[in-house]
Design a protein around this motif. Sequence first.
Motif, PDB file in Angstrom:
ATOM      1  N   ILE A 220       0.819  -1.211   0.000  1.00 32.44           N
ATOM      2  CA  ILE A 220       0.000   0.000   0.000  1.00 32.44           C
ATOM      3  C   ILE A 220       0.859   1.271   0.000  1.00 32.44           C
ATOM      4  N   ASN A 221       2.036   1.213   0.639  1.00 30.33           N
ATOM      5  CA  ASN A 221       2.901   2.396   0.615  1.00 30.33           C
ATOM      6  C   ASN A 221       3.395   2.688  -0.800  1.00 30.33           C
ATOM      7  N   THR A 222       3.653   1.618  -1.548  1.00 31.14           N
ATOM      8  CA  THR A 222       4.053   1.802  -2.945  1.00 31.14           C
ATOM      9  C   THR A 222       2.899   2.408  -3.749  1.00 31.14           C
ATOM     10  N   MET A 223       1.679   1.974  -3.432  1.00 30.79           N
ATOM     11  CA  MET A 223       0.514   2.542  -4.130  1.00 30.79           C
ATOM     12  C   MET A 223       0.432   4.052  -3.878  1.00 30.79           C
ATOM     13  N   ILE A 224       0.731   4.441  -2.649  1.00 33.64           N
ATOM     14  CA  ILE A 224       0.700   5.876  -2.331  1.00 33.64           C
ATOM     15  C   ILE A 224       1.796   6.610  -3.109  1.00 33.64           C
ATOM     16  N   GLU A 225       2.986   6.014  -3.140  1.00 32.32           N
ATOM     17  CA  GLU A 225       4.097   6.646  -3.882  1.00 32.32           C
ATOM     18  C   GLU A 225       3.751   6.788  -5.358  1.00 32.32           C
ATOM     19  N   TRP A 226       3.228   5.720  -5.939  1.00 34.61           N
ATOM     20  CA  TRP A 226       2.883   5.774  -7.371  1.00 34.61           C
ATOM     21  C   TRP A 226       1.749   6.765  -7.633  1.00 34.61           C
ATOM     22  N   SER A 227       0.832   6.862  -6.687  1.00 28.76           N
ATOM     23  CA  SER A 227      -0.256   7.841  -6.848  1.00 28.76           C
ATOM     24  C   SER A 227       0.320   9.253  -6.866  1.00 28.76           C
ATOM     25  N   GLN A 228       1.305   9.479  -6.020  1.00 29.00           N
ATOM     26  CA  GLN A 228       1.938  10.803  -6.008  1.00 29.00           C
ATOM     27  C   GLN A 228       2.700  11.057  -7.308  1.00 29.00           C
ATOM     28  N   GLU A 229       3.373  10.009  -7.792  1.00 31.43           N
ATOM     29  CA  GLU A 229       4.125  10.149  -9.057  1.00 31.43           C
ATOM     30  C   GLU A 229       3.209  10.542 -10.205  1.00 31.43           C
ATOM     31  N   ILE A 230       2.044   9.902 -10.246  1.00 33.53           N
ATOM     32  CA  ILE A 230       1.162  10.153 -11.381  1.00 33.53           C
ATOM     33  C   ILE A 230       0.533  11.548 -11.271  1.00 33.53           C
ATOM     34  N   ILE A 231       0.415  12.049 -10.047  1.00 24.52           N
ATOM     35  CA  ILE A 231      -0.053  13.432  -9.904  1.00 24.52           C
ATOM     36  C   ILE A 231       1.022  14.383 -10.425  1.00 24.52           C
ATOM     37  N   GLU A 232       2.300  14.043 -10.188  1.00 26.19           N
ATOM     38  CA  GLU A 232       3.376  14.875 -10.740  1.00 26.19           C
ATOM     39  C   GLU A 232       3.313  14.872 -12.267  1.00 26.19           C
ATOM     40  N   PHE A 233       2.934  13.712 -12.836  1.00 22.87           N
ATOM     41  CA  PHE A 233       2.804  13.614 -14.295  1.00 22.87           C
ATOM     42  C   PHE A 233       1.747  14.605 -14.796  1.00 22.87           C
ATOM     43  N   ILE A 234       0.597  14.638 -14.132  1.00 21.93           N
ATOM     44  CA  ILE A 234      -0.466  15.518 -14.633  1.00 21.93           C
ATOM     45  C   ILE A 234      -0.124  16.982 -14.364  1.00 21.93           C
ATOM     46  N   LYS A 235       0.621  17.238 -13.286  1.00 20.09           N
ATOM     47  CA  LYS A 235       1.049  18.625 -13.039  1.00 20.09           C
ATOM     48  C   LYS A 235       1.989  19.082 -14.154  1.00 20.09           C
ATOM     49  N   SER A 236       2.879  18.182 -14.528  1.00 13.96           N
ATOM     50  CA  SER A 236       3.819  18.500 -15.593  1.00 13.96           C
ATOM     51  C   SER A 236       3.058  18.727 -16.902  1.00 13.96           C
ATOM     52  N   TYR A 237       2.063  17.869 -17.144  1.00 12.19           N
ATOM     53  CA  TYR A 237       1.234  18.026 -18.342  1.00 12.19           C
ATOM     54  C   TYR A 237       0.526  19.377 -18.302  1.00 12.19           C
ATOM     55  N   HIS A 238       0.041  19.727 -17.124  1.00 16.51           N
ATOM     56  CA  HIS A 238      -0.675  20.989 -16.961  1.00 16.51           C
ATOM     57  C   HIS A 238       0.232  22.183 -17.247  1.00 16.51           C
ATOM     58  N   GLU A 239       1.478  22.087 -16.801  1.00 15.43           N
ATOM     59  CA  GLU A 239       2.425  23.187 -17.049  1.00 15.43           C
ATOM     60  C   GLU A 239       2.600  23.437 -18.541  1.00 15.43           C
ATOM     61  N   LYS A 240       2.646  22.321 -19.288  1.00 12.03           N
ATOM     62  CA  LYS A 240       2.898  22.435 -20.726  1.00 12.03           C
ATOM     63  C   LYS A 240       1.624  22.716 -21.518  1.00 12.03           C
ATOM     64  N   ASN A 241       0.469  22.377 -20.935  1.00  9.44           N
ATOM     65  CA  ASN A 241      -0.778  22.457 -21.705  1.00  9.44           C
ATOM     66  C   ASN A 241      -1.863  23.213 -20.945  1.00  9.44           C
ATOM     67  N   ARG A 242      -1.441  24.218 -20.200  1.00  4.71           N
ATOM     68  CA  ARG A 242      -2.409  24.880 -19.334  1.00  4.71           C
ATOM     69  C   ARG A 242      -3.559  25.502 -20.126  1.00  4.71           C
ATOM     70  N   ASN A 243      -3.232  26.093 -21.246  1.00  6.66           N
ATOM     71  CA  ASN A 243      -4.294  26.739 -22.012  1.00  6.66           C
ATOM     72  C   ASN A 243      -5.345  25.729 -22.478  1.00  6.66           C
ATOM     73  N   LEU A 244      -4.839  24.573 -22.941  1.00  5.31           N
ATOM     74  CA  LEU A 244      -5.772  23.524 -23.368  1.00  5.31           C
ATOM     75  C   LEU A 244      -6.641  23.076 -22.203  1.00  5.31           C
ATOM     76  N   MET A 245      -6.014  22.809 -21.059  1.00  8.26           N
ATOM     77  CA  MET A 245      -6.791  22.328 -19.912  1.00  8.26           C
ATOM     78  C   MET A 245      -7.784  23.374 -19.420  1.00  8.26           C
ATOM     79  N   ASP A 246      -7.382  24.635 -19.485  1.00  7.40           N
ATOM     80  CA  ASP A 246      -8.274  25.699 -19.012  1.00  7.40           C
ATOM     81  C   ASP A 246      -9.484  25.879 -19.926  1.00  7.40           C
TER      82      ASP A 246
END
Lengths: 158, 484
Positions: free
Chosen positions: B197-223
């Motif tokens: 379960i701790n790994t699940m939490i770590e991976w969940s955090q990693e994937i949030i970093e992925f979407i944050k990074s996506y958001h940085e590059k595609n903010r206008n699209l997401m908005d």
Amino acid sequence: MNELKTGSRILMIGIGNNGRSDDALGWKFVDEFSNLEDLFDIEHRYQLQIEDALLITEYKKVIFVDASHKEYENGFSFYKCTPARTEAFTTHKLEPETVLWLANDLFNQSPEVYVMAICGVNWELHQGLTDTAQKNFESAVSFFMGWLNKETFRFSTQ
Amino acid sequence: MKKKITIDPVTRVEGHGRVTIHLDEYGKVEDSFFHIVEFRGFERFIQGHPYWEAPVLVQRLCGICPVSHHLAAAKAIDQLVGVDPEDLSPAAFKLRKLMHYGQIFQSHALHFFYLASPDLLFGVDAPVEKRNVFAVAIENKELAKKGILMRKFGQEIIQAIAGKKIHGVAAVPGGMHKTMDQKERDYFLNGKDIPNINTMIEWSQEIIEFIKSYHEKNRNLMDTFAAFPSGHLGMVDDLGNMELYHGKLRAIDSEGIITLPDVSTDDYQKYFLEGVERWSYMKFPYLKEVGREKGWNRVGPLARVNICNAIPTPLAEKERQAFIAFTGKKVNNSTLYSHWARLIEILHCAEMMRDLLHDDEIMSSDLVREGKPRLEGIGIIEAPRGTLTHHYQVDEKGMITRCNLIVSTTHNNEAMNHAVRWVANNVISQKGTITDGMLNQVEVAIRAYDPCLSCATQALGQMPLRVELINHKGELIDERIKNG
């Protein structure tokens, strides 16, 4: 392939739905062999999913059993499955070929996979097989017993 | 020439629908509809069955979210045997919650990694050969593997409690059928057999970093992509914090004004009505007080993050704070932010599962409570896709006489139609030709709501996607069909 904790047991996955008449063929077939616990691990699926790609990597040999809309000469078809990408698939319903492709690509494992497709004719809400499907089921079981005897012999002489 | 474009069915959603886009003689979008055309009526089918069969029967609505239907029905059936949510034994309450979080975790993981990530990784107008899990597997093996393992973790939590990954039997009237034992619990904690379960939490955090990074590059699209004002509906606890199993219903409008002030789930009928349209079997729920035109609400991850005061687990709350910072704490009405909100919920579910797995009460054998039977039961939960309502009435013999289901996708019906309309107006209108990429953007808009159309229409069987082009005389001049 690494030593597997499942040993030489064969994974049999029945696909279908026993509430929809002949769609129960896959489950009924695997249930027929469920008492052979030393030989088989049995799973039931309504549809194959992505995590099944990981599951099959735990076995040397896997058999998918499903009802088929197609007509085969003997009422069933048993064939070796080759990995394939299927562009039109949706992720809530994968084909055995797709599951094998994902197992190969993601986990570098290539279990020997077979498909047993048994012909059905009715898919409406109903408990129980049609007479046609029952006959095809019996033919498929009979064939598979023969195949299994040969396979068991092959294992024992290896 | 007037044209009508139909997309039918929408691929990579659970179940299928049909989209028609009507163009006028100048190629400008005149109107658009998201149709749901299959109908089998589980609400009628279940009448005459004994109430105790409901939690098992209704979960057959869906192979993807059966646990949600099972638990919503179970909550309603509890009431029929005189047991309200607060009367359940602590063990039963916690086991149901653990199963529920496992369900949301695996469902969100499936949606993000295998339905939504191709759109994000390869672009909303990517060619069709890129828009599938194979491309993800080839170019992002680790992402694909983690997706599988996260889904497997959630599925195995369900299996440990219900006996099966799909359509198991966990809840019984007034409680739970079985408890967890030490061995089952250790399986999820020690990491020997599967990532823990701790790994699940770590991976969940990693994937949030992925979407944050996506958001940085595609903010206008997401908005901007499929952004439109709407109400938002979900469940909160007594403190107004996110609650997914049992709480009070809260709705806000597009500006954040409360339109449904933390009311008891038992009173939902006082506040909601369901509209119908001749072109869809799916109903259109709305708040009575606000009216049909403006009283509809989005439900699901974006709505839940919008309506809550906080998320009661620290890591997910930290991510919620980051999420709301981008809108200056205003309500987020942009469709693509649903993906980000969904990932925050994945993290929340992982944290909740960790806490519950460490709680010894999930191994207690005190599982069932009894009460004085009633003739009516209402069960509402927050399913992966949003607020899910099961409502049953029975006769003196316990036979179901009436059933009303309002599934999450039904609440999102109006929102999905708005999203399709946005794409039609902004992407397709007056472009002259309809490309595959344009059509995919219609699907992207719908997919963000993770609709389960088989649930929404209680359909059984295949619901395929088709694209039609029809002129102003109503004549079909082009058609595309995608397999389901």
